[in-house]
Design a protein around this motif. Structure first.
Motif, PDB file in Angstrom:
ATOM      1  N   THR A 177       0.848  -1.187   0.000  1.00  0.00           N
ATOM      2  CA  THR A 177       0.000   0.000   0.000  1.00  0.00           C
ATOM      3  C   THR A 177       0.886   1.240   0.000  1.00  0.00           C
ATOM      4  O   THR A 177       1.754   1.393   0.861  1.00  0.00           O
ATOM      5  CB  THR A 177      -0.930  -0.003   1.221  1.00  0.00           C
ATOM      6  OG1 THR A 177      -1.765  -1.171   1.165  1.00  0.00           O
ATOM      7  CG2 THR A 177      -1.807   1.237   1.237  1.00  0.00           C
ATOM      8  N   ALA A 178       0.660   2.120  -0.986  1.00  0.00           N
ATOM      9  CA  ALA A 178       1.520   3.289  -1.167  1.00  0.00           C
ATOM     10  C   ALA A 178       0.828   4.285  -2.089  1.00  0.00           C
ATOM     11  O   ALA A 178      -0.158   3.940  -2.762  1.00  0.00           O
ATOM     12  CB  ALA A 178       2.865   2.863  -1.767  1.00  0.00           C
ATOM     13  N   PRO A 179       1.326   5.516  -2.166  1.00  0.00           N
ATOM     14  CA  PRO A 179       0.773   6.472  -3.121  1.00  0.00           C
ATOM     15  C   PRO A 179       1.026   6.019  -4.561  1.00  0.00           C
ATOM     16  O   PRO A 179       2.022   5.345  -4.852  1.00  0.00           O
ATOM     17  CB  PRO A 179       1.540   7.769  -2.809  1.00  0.00           C
ATOM     18  CG  PRO A 179       2.062   7.591  -1.423  1.00  0.00           C
ATOM     19  CD  PRO A 179       2.343   6.128  -1.283  1.00  0.00           C
ATOM     20  N   SER A 180       0.125   6.397  -5.478  1.00  0.00           N
ATOM     21  CA  SER A 180       0.310   6.080  -6.896  1.00  0.00           C
ATOM     22  C   SER A 180      -0.601   6.951  -7.746  1.00  0.00           C
ATOM     23  O   SER A 180      -1.730   7.247  -7.364  1.00  0.00           O
ATOM     24  CB  SER A 180       0.001   4.607  -7.169  1.00  0.00           C
ATOM     25  OG  SER A 180       0.087   4.334  -8.565  1.00  0.00           O
ATOM     26  N   GLY A 181      -0.089   7.316  -8.922  1.00  0.00           N
ATOM     27  CA  GLY A 181      -0.883   8.068  -9.883  1.00  0.00           C
ATOM     28  C   GLY A 181      -1.444   7.186 -10.988  1.00  0.00           C
ATOM     29  O   GLY A 181      -1.987   7.687 -11.972  1.00  0.00           O
ATOM     30  N   TRP A 182      -1.304   5.868 -10.832  1.00  0.00           N
ATOM     31  CA  TRP A 182      -1.820   4.940 -11.832  1.00  0.00           C
ATOM     32  C   TRP A 182      -3.303   4.663 -11.557  1.00  0.00           C
ATOM     33  O   TRP A 182      -3.792   4.850 -10.443  1.00  0.00           O
ATOM     34  CB  TRP A 182      -1.019   3.639 -11.812  1.00  0.00           C
ATOM     35  CG  TRP A 182       0.412   3.786 -12.270  1.00  0.00           C
ATOM     36  CD1 TRP A 182       1.234   4.860 -12.074  1.00  0.00           C
ATOM     37  CD2 TRP A 182       1.191   2.821 -12.983  1.00  0.00           C
ATOM     38  NE1 TRP A 182       2.474   4.629 -12.611  1.00  0.00           N
ATOM     39  CE2 TRP A 182       2.473   3.377 -13.174  1.00  0.00           C
ATOM     40  CE3 TRP A 182       0.939   1.542 -13.450  1.00  0.00           C
ATOM     41  CZ2 TRP A 182       3.495   2.702 -13.844  1.00  0.00           C
ATOM     42  CZ3 TRP A 182       1.949   0.855 -14.113  1.00  0.00           C
ATOM     43  CH2 TRP A 182       3.210   1.434 -14.305  1.00  0.00           C
ATOM     44  N   HIS A 183      -4.005   4.184 -12.582  1.00  0.00           N
ATOM     45  CA  HIS A 183      -5.430   3.907 -12.469  1.00  0.00           C
ATOM     46  C   HIS A 183      -5.659   2.492 -11.943  1.00  0.00           C
ATOM     47  O   HIS A 183      -5.000   1.533 -12.378  1.00  0.00           O
ATOM     48  CB  HIS A 183      -6.104   4.065 -13.836  1.00  0.00           C
ATOM     49  CG  HIS A 183      -5.922   5.426 -14.425  1.00  0.00           C
ATOM     50  ND1 HIS A 183      -6.683   6.516 -14.057  1.00  0.00           N
ATOM     51  CD2 HIS A 183      -5.043   5.884 -15.354  1.00  0.00           C
ATOM     52  CE1 HIS A 183      -6.291   7.583 -14.738  1.00  0.00           C
ATOM     53  NE2 HIS A 183      -5.294   7.223 -15.528  1.00  0.00           N
ATOM     54  N   ILE A 184      -6.615   2.340 -11.035  1.00  0.00           N
ATOM     55  CA  ILE A 184      -6.890   1.059 -10.384  1.00  0.00           C
ATOM     56  C   ILE A 184      -8.021   0.361 -11.142  1.00  0.00           C
ATOM     57  O   ILE A 184      -9.151   0.849 -11.181  1.00  0.00           O
ATOM     58  CB  ILE A 184      -7.301   1.267  -8.917  1.00  0.00           C
ATOM     59  CG1 ILE A 184      -6.273   2.140  -8.184  1.00  0.00           C
ATOM     60  CG2 ILE A 184      -7.463  -0.069  -8.224  1.00  0.00           C
ATOM     61  CD1 ILE A 184      -6.755   2.625  -6.828  1.00  0.00           C
ATOM     62  N   VAL A 185      -7.715  -0.789 -11.741  1.00  0.00           N
ATOM     63  CA  VAL A 185      -8.722  -1.486 -12.546  1.00  0.00           C
ATOM     64  C   VAL A 185      -9.143  -2.823 -11.949  1.00  0.00           C
ATOM     65  O   VAL A 185     -10.107  -3.448 -12.414  1.00  0.00           O
ATOM     66  CB  VAL A 185      -8.231  -1.688 -13.994  1.00  0.00           C
ATOM     67  CG1 VAL A 185      -7.914  -0.338 -14.626  1.00  0.00           C
ATOM     68  CG2 VAL A 185      -7.019  -2.612 -14.067  1.00  0.00           C
ATOM     69  N   GLY A 186      -8.447  -3.299 -10.933  1.00  0.00           N
ATOM     70  CA  GLY A 186      -8.794  -4.577 -10.327  1.00  0.00           C
ATOM     71  C   GLY A 186      -7.915  -4.861  -9.131  1.00  0.00           C
ATOM     72  O   GLY A 186      -7.169  -3.986  -8.661  1.00  0.00           O
ATOM     73  N   HIS A 187      -8.004  -6.104  -8.654  1.00  0.00           N
ATOM     74  CA  HIS A 187      -7.245  -6.488  -7.466  1.00  0.00           C
ATOM     75  C   HIS A 187      -6.883  -7.961  -7.544  1.00  0.00           C
ATOM     76  O   HIS A 187      -7.644  -8.788  -8.040  1.00  0.00           O
ATOM     77  CB  HIS A 187      -8.072  -6.233  -6.200  1.00  0.00           C
ATOM     78  CG  HIS A 187      -7.319  -6.460  -4.930  1.00  0.00           C
ATOM     79  ND1 HIS A 187      -7.206  -7.698  -4.336  1.00  0.00           N
ATOM     80  CD2 HIS A 187      -6.599  -5.612  -4.155  1.00  0.00           C
ATOM     81  CE1 HIS A 187      -6.470  -7.586  -3.249  1.00  0.00           C
ATOM     82  NE2 HIS A 187      -6.093  -6.346  -3.107  1.00  0.00           N
ATOM     83  N   THR A 188      -5.684  -8.276  -7.053  1.00  0.00           N
ATOM     84  CA  THR A 188      -5.253  -9.661  -6.925  1.00  0.00           C
ATOM     85  C   THR A 188      -4.777  -9.920  -5.508  1.00  0.00           C
ATOM     86  O   THR A 188      -4.253  -9.011  -4.842  1.00  0.00           O
ATOM     87  CB  THR A 188      -4.125 -10.001  -7.917  1.00  0.00           C
ATOM     88  OG1 THR A 188      -3.773 -11.382  -7.767  1.00  0.00           O
ATOM     89  CG2 THR A 188      -2.875  -9.146  -7.664  1.00  0.00           C
ATOM     90  N   ASP A 189      -4.957 -11.154  -5.055  1.00  0.00           N
ATOM     91  CA  ASP A 189      -4.465 -11.528  -3.732  1.00  0.00           C
ATOM     92  C   ASP A 189      -3.039 -12.080  -3.779  1.00  0.00           C
ATOM     93  O   ASP A 189      -2.471 -12.423  -2.738  1.00  0.00           O
ATOM     94  CB  ASP A 189      -5.392 -12.580  -3.103  1.00  0.00           C
ATOM     95  CG  ASP A 189      -6.754 -11.999  -2.738  1.00  0.00           C
ATOM     96  OD1 ASP A 189      -6.811 -10.805  -2.395  1.00  0.00           O
ATOM     97  OD2 ASP A 189      -7.752 -12.746  -2.800  1.00  0.00           O
ATOM     98  N   MET A 190      -2.456 -12.167  -4.987  1.00  0.00           N
ATOM     99  CA  MET A 190      -1.080 -12.648  -5.095  1.00  0.00           C
ATOM    100  C   MET A 190      -0.134 -11.683  -4.388  1.00  0.00           C
ATOM    101  O   MET A 190      -0.222 -10.470  -4.578  1.00  0.00           O
ATOM    102  CB  MET A 190      -0.679 -12.801  -6.566  1.00  0.00           C
ATOM    103  CG  MET A 190       0.748 -13.285  -6.755  1.00  0.00           C
ATOM    104  SD  MET A 190       1.171 -13.582  -8.491  1.00  0.00           S
ATOM    105  CE  MET A 190       0.384 -15.169  -8.749  1.00  0.00           C
TER     106      MET A 190
END
Length: 218
Positions: A177-190
């Motif tokens: 978990t950190a700052p980011s300017g990228w777009h979030i399109v999904g999530h993985t538990d890997m």
């Protein structure tokens, strides 16, 4: 291959920038090869590959910048580019929902339905071009150009570990978990970064990534 731009990065490092516009897989393969060769040079402490660039750290007490620079130029022109035989990884992704909040906006930006956008994202084979920005963060080449989306004007201060993200023409996965300017399109538990493990970072340059669709929530 065009000669890289070489610049000082402090008193004990040189940055070789081989970028010639858009990201080039052939340049990246040369970066990987020169990285390995540079580690054999006297006085070199570390060589860190980036996206079409290479940071070489050296000991200024045992060698000098002019000598290291000349040797790196020679390596760039005299080393054969080669792919890295990496590991294949399959990454299951839950697209959209609360942990993929930019999915609908991404699809609209691409002029596609959500299902088509997701299927195109999961159809590609991605290569880990470099690890950087934070421990374990993979810069992934191979994104379908029709899915590219410029980074956000204002970064989010907290993007969750496991977020599957898009930034310009690159894909990525958040290792923490950190700052980011990228777009979030999904999530993985890997899990990509485990500090207490013998090998803390899961992915390496040259590894191949395939995303699989675990679910889609509009």
């Amino acid at each position: 291959m065009t000669m890289p731009r070489i610049s000082l990065a402090g008193s004990g490092a040189l940055l070789l920038d081989g970028a010639q516009g858009a990201f080039d897989d052939a340049v990246q393969e040369l970066v990987w090869a020169v990285t390995e060769a540079a580690l054999m040079l006297e006085g070199v402490r570390e060589a860190v590959p980036g996206m079409n660039n290479l940071l070489v750290l050296f000991d200024p007490l045992t060698t000098d910048v002019m000598s290291i620079g000349a040797q790196l130029r020679s390596l760039w022109t005299g080393t054969d580019a080669r792919a890295v035989a990496g590991t294949d990884h399959t990454v299951p992704v839950d697209y959209g929902g609360a942990r993929g909040e930019d999915l609908a906006g991404w699809a609209a930006h691409c002029g596609m339905t959500i299902d088509e956008t997701v299927k195109r994202h999961a159809a590609a084979t991605y290569t880990v071009a470099a690890i950087g920005a934070m421990p374990g963060f993979p810069y992934l080449s191979g994104l379908d150009p029709r899915l590219a989306w410029a980074r956000r004007g204002t970064p989010r201060l907290k993007v969750a570990e496991g977020a599957v993200i898009i930034g310009g023409a690159q894909a990525g996965i958040m290792p923490m978990t950190a700052p980011s300017g990228w777009h979030i399109v999904g999530h993985t538990d890997m899990k990509l970064f485990t500090p207490e493990a013998q090998s803390p970072v899961l992915l390496k340059p040259g590894d191949k990534i395939r995303f699989t669709i675990a679910g889609i929530e509009a």
